[in-house]
Design a protein around this motif. Sequence first.
Motif, PDB file in Angstrom:
ATOM      1  N   ARG A 185       0.817  -1.220   0.000  1.00  0.00           N
ATOM      2  CA  ARG A 185       0.000   0.000   0.000  1.00  0.00           C
ATOM      3  C   ARG A 185       0.851   1.270   0.000  1.00  0.00           C
ATOM      4  N   ASN A 186       2.123   1.144   0.384  1.00  0.00           N
ATOM      5  CA  ASN A 186       2.995   2.312   0.453  1.00  0.00           C
ATOM      6  C   ASN A 186       3.927   2.443  -0.751  1.00  0.00           C
ATOM      7  N   LEU A 187       3.789   1.533  -1.703  1.00  0.00           N
ATOM      8  CA  LEU A 187       4.580   1.623  -2.922  1.00  0.00           C
ATOM      9  C   LEU A 187       4.006   2.695  -3.840  1.00  0.00           C
ATOM     10  N   SER A 188       4.840   3.180  -4.749  1.00  0.00           N
ATOM     11  CA  SER A 188       4.344   4.107  -5.769  1.00  0.00           C
ATOM     12  C   SER A 188       3.361   3.386  -6.683  1.00  0.00           C
ATOM     13  N   ALA A 189       2.589   4.158  -7.440  1.00  0.00           N
ATOM     14  CA  ALA A 189       1.612   3.555  -8.356  1.00  0.00           C
ATOM     15  C   ALA A 189       2.303   2.653  -9.369  1.00  0.00           C
ATOM     16  N   GLY A 190       3.476   3.061  -9.855  1.00  0.00           N
ATOM     17  CA  GLY A 190       4.198   2.245 -10.828  1.00  0.00           C
ATOM     18  C   GLY A 190       4.687   0.944 -10.244  1.00  0.00           C
ATOM     19  N   ASN A 191       5.227   1.004  -9.023  1.00  0.00           N
ATOM     20  CA  ASN A 191       5.729  -0.223  -8.400  1.00  0.00           C
ATOM     21  C   ASN A 191       4.599  -1.137  -7.955  1.00  0.00           C
ATOM     22  N   THR A 192       3.452  -0.557  -7.585  1.00  0.00           N
ATOM     23  CA  THR A 192       2.282  -1.387  -7.296  1.00  0.00           C
ATOM     24  C   THR A 192       1.836  -2.125  -8.558  1.00  0.00           C
ATOM     25  N   MET A 193       1.864  -1.424  -9.686  1.00  0.00           N
ATOM     26  CA  MET A 193       1.526  -2.058 -10.957  1.00  0.00           C
ATOM     27  C   MET A 193       2.476  -3.212 -11.251  1.00  0.00           C
ATOM     28  N   LYS A 194       3.756  -3.021 -10.975  1.00  0.00           N
ATOM     29  CA  LYS A 194       4.729  -4.094 -11.198  1.00  0.00           C
ATOM     30  C   LYS A 194       4.410  -5.324 -10.350  1.00  0.00           C
ATOM     31  N   VAL A 195       4.074  -5.101  -9.086  1.00  0.00           N
ATOM     32  CA  VAL A 195       3.710  -6.226  -8.212  1.00  0.00           C
ATOM     33  C   VAL A 195       2.505  -6.966  -8.789  1.00  0.00           C
ATOM     34  N   GLY A 196       1.515  -6.204  -9.257  1.00  0.00           N
ATOM     35  CA  GLY A 196       0.322  -6.829  -9.825  1.00  0.00           C
ATOM     36  C   GLY A 196       0.622  -7.643 -11.064  1.00  0.00           C
ATOM     37  N   ILE A 197       1.449  -7.112 -11.946  1.00  0.00           N
ATOM     38  CA  ILE A 197       1.792  -7.830 -13.176  1.00  0.00           C
ATOM     39  C   ILE A 197       2.588  -9.097 -12.853  1.00  0.00           C
ATOM     40  N   ILE A 198       3.558  -8.973 -11.956  1.00  0.00           N
ATOM     41  CA  ILE A 198       4.335 -10.149 -11.564  1.00  0.00           C
ATOM     42  C   ILE A 198       3.421 -11.203 -10.946  1.00  0.00           C
ATOM     43  N   SER A 199       2.466 -10.765 -10.125  1.00  0.00           N
ATOM     44  CA  SER A 199       1.554 -11.731  -9.496  1.00  0.00           C
ATOM     45  C   SER A 199       0.711 -12.454 -10.537  1.00  0.00           C
ATOM     46  N   ALA A 200       0.356 -11.773 -11.634  1.00  0.00           N
ATOM     47  CA  ALA A 200      -0.434 -12.413 -12.689  1.00  0.00           C
ATOM     48  C   ALA A 200       0.360 -13.485 -13.424  1.00  0.00           C
ATOM     49  N   LEU A 201       1.674 -13.295 -13.525  1.00  0.00           N
ATOM     50  CA  LEU A 201       2.534 -14.236 -14.257  1.00  0.00           C
ATOM     51  C   LEU A 201       3.189 -15.272 -13.351  1.00  0.00           C
ATOM     52  N   PHE A 202       3.146 -15.041 -12.052  1.00  0.00           N
ATOM     53  CA  PHE A 202       3.946 -15.773 -11.074  1.00  0.00           C
ATOM     54  C   PHE A 202       3.746 -17.286 -11.131  1.00  0.00           C
ATOM     55  N   ARG A 203       2.492 -17.733 -11.290  1.00  0.00           N
ATOM     56  CA  ARG A 203       2.208 -19.174 -11.250  1.00  0.00           C
ATOM     57  C   ARG A 203       2.275 -19.824 -12.630  1.00  0.00           C
ATOM     58  N   HIS A 204       2.816 -19.080 -13.614  1.00  0.00           N
ATOM     59  CA  HIS A 204       2.925 -19.580 -14.987  1.00  0.00           C
ATOM     60  C   HIS A 204       1.558 -20.014 -15.543  1.00  0.00           C
ATOM     61  N   PRO A 205       0.565 -19.135 -15.509  1.00  0.00           N
ATOM     62  CA  PRO A 205      -0.769 -19.501 -15.990  1.00  0.00           C
ATOM     63  C   PRO A 205      -0.807 -19.669 -17.502  1.00  0.00           C
ATOM     64  N   LYS A 206      -1.814 -20.376 -17.961  1.00  0.00           N
ATOM     65  CA  LYS A 206      -1.985 -20.594 -19.397  1.00  0.00           C
ATOM     66  C   LYS A 206      -2.713 -19.432 -20.060  1.00  0.00           C
ATOM     67  N   THR A 207      -3.425 -18.637 -19.250  1.00  0.00           N
ATOM     68  CA  THR A 207      -4.100 -17.442 -19.744  1.00  0.00           C
ATOM     69  C   THR A 207      -3.769 -16.285 -18.806  1.00  0.00           C
TER      70      THR A 207
END
Length: 255
Positions: free
Chosen positions: A141-163
């Motif tokens: 919650r204390n990260l910048s908007a850009g770094n929060t976006m990075k966390v979100g994108i990494i979380s979407a790819l983290f488990r190697h999803p098929k979609t």
Amino acid sequence: MITISNLKKQFGETCACDIPSFTINDGDILGLVGNNGAGKTTLFRLLLDLLKADEGSVSYTFPSPEGLVGDAINPTESEAWKQHVGAYIDQGFLIDFLTPEEYFAFLGKISGMTQAEVDERLQQFERFANGEIFGQKKLIRNLSAGNTMKVGIISALFRHPKTVILDEPFNFLDPTSQLVLKQLLCDYATNTGATILISSHNLQHTVDISTRIALLEHGKIIRDLPNAEGSVNAELQEYFSVKSTEESIANQAEE
């Protein structure tokens, strides 16, 4: 593969989604483009079962490791699709009272990963993280908007999803991070064969990485364009130039 059939969503008098039939094939990198209110985020929320459709349905089919196509999964009837789909739409997808390290340790734990496996998985994103996310002793919650976006994108790819489904992933990122993200997504698609859906107002970045472009207007897909080496550029530039002129004339008339 994602199959959309007679999918409709209305908010009062506003049509947010009206798609009679649309198929997103395995391996597509589909860019959703359109002006504000076109229905991009609504469509993503319907695909992720975050909104209830007024009519119609969505179904996922995922190839097995042996290359066989599995049964169609309706996300409103089963949660089996969730293990194959990674998504980031907004900060509500994150647990923001954790640090990034704690958050990914949690994701790893619920996915049956050891901490060593979590650490190894995160190494793939070091260039994108750019030393600004991990080791900072900051809550999400204390990260910048850009770094929060990075966390979100990494979380979407983290488990190697098929979609993978990402809503406005280039928002808040600095130019270097935008370029790194483009390479990250292209490499991910090449290495895994995943299907990637991106909505973005950034036409150039979207065109650069997409194999296919869907142009939305008032909840409808008005054009479905194959994109070979940026071949859709001229058509999109013409469309948005015309829309800009129409809006300018409409605004002048109101005044």
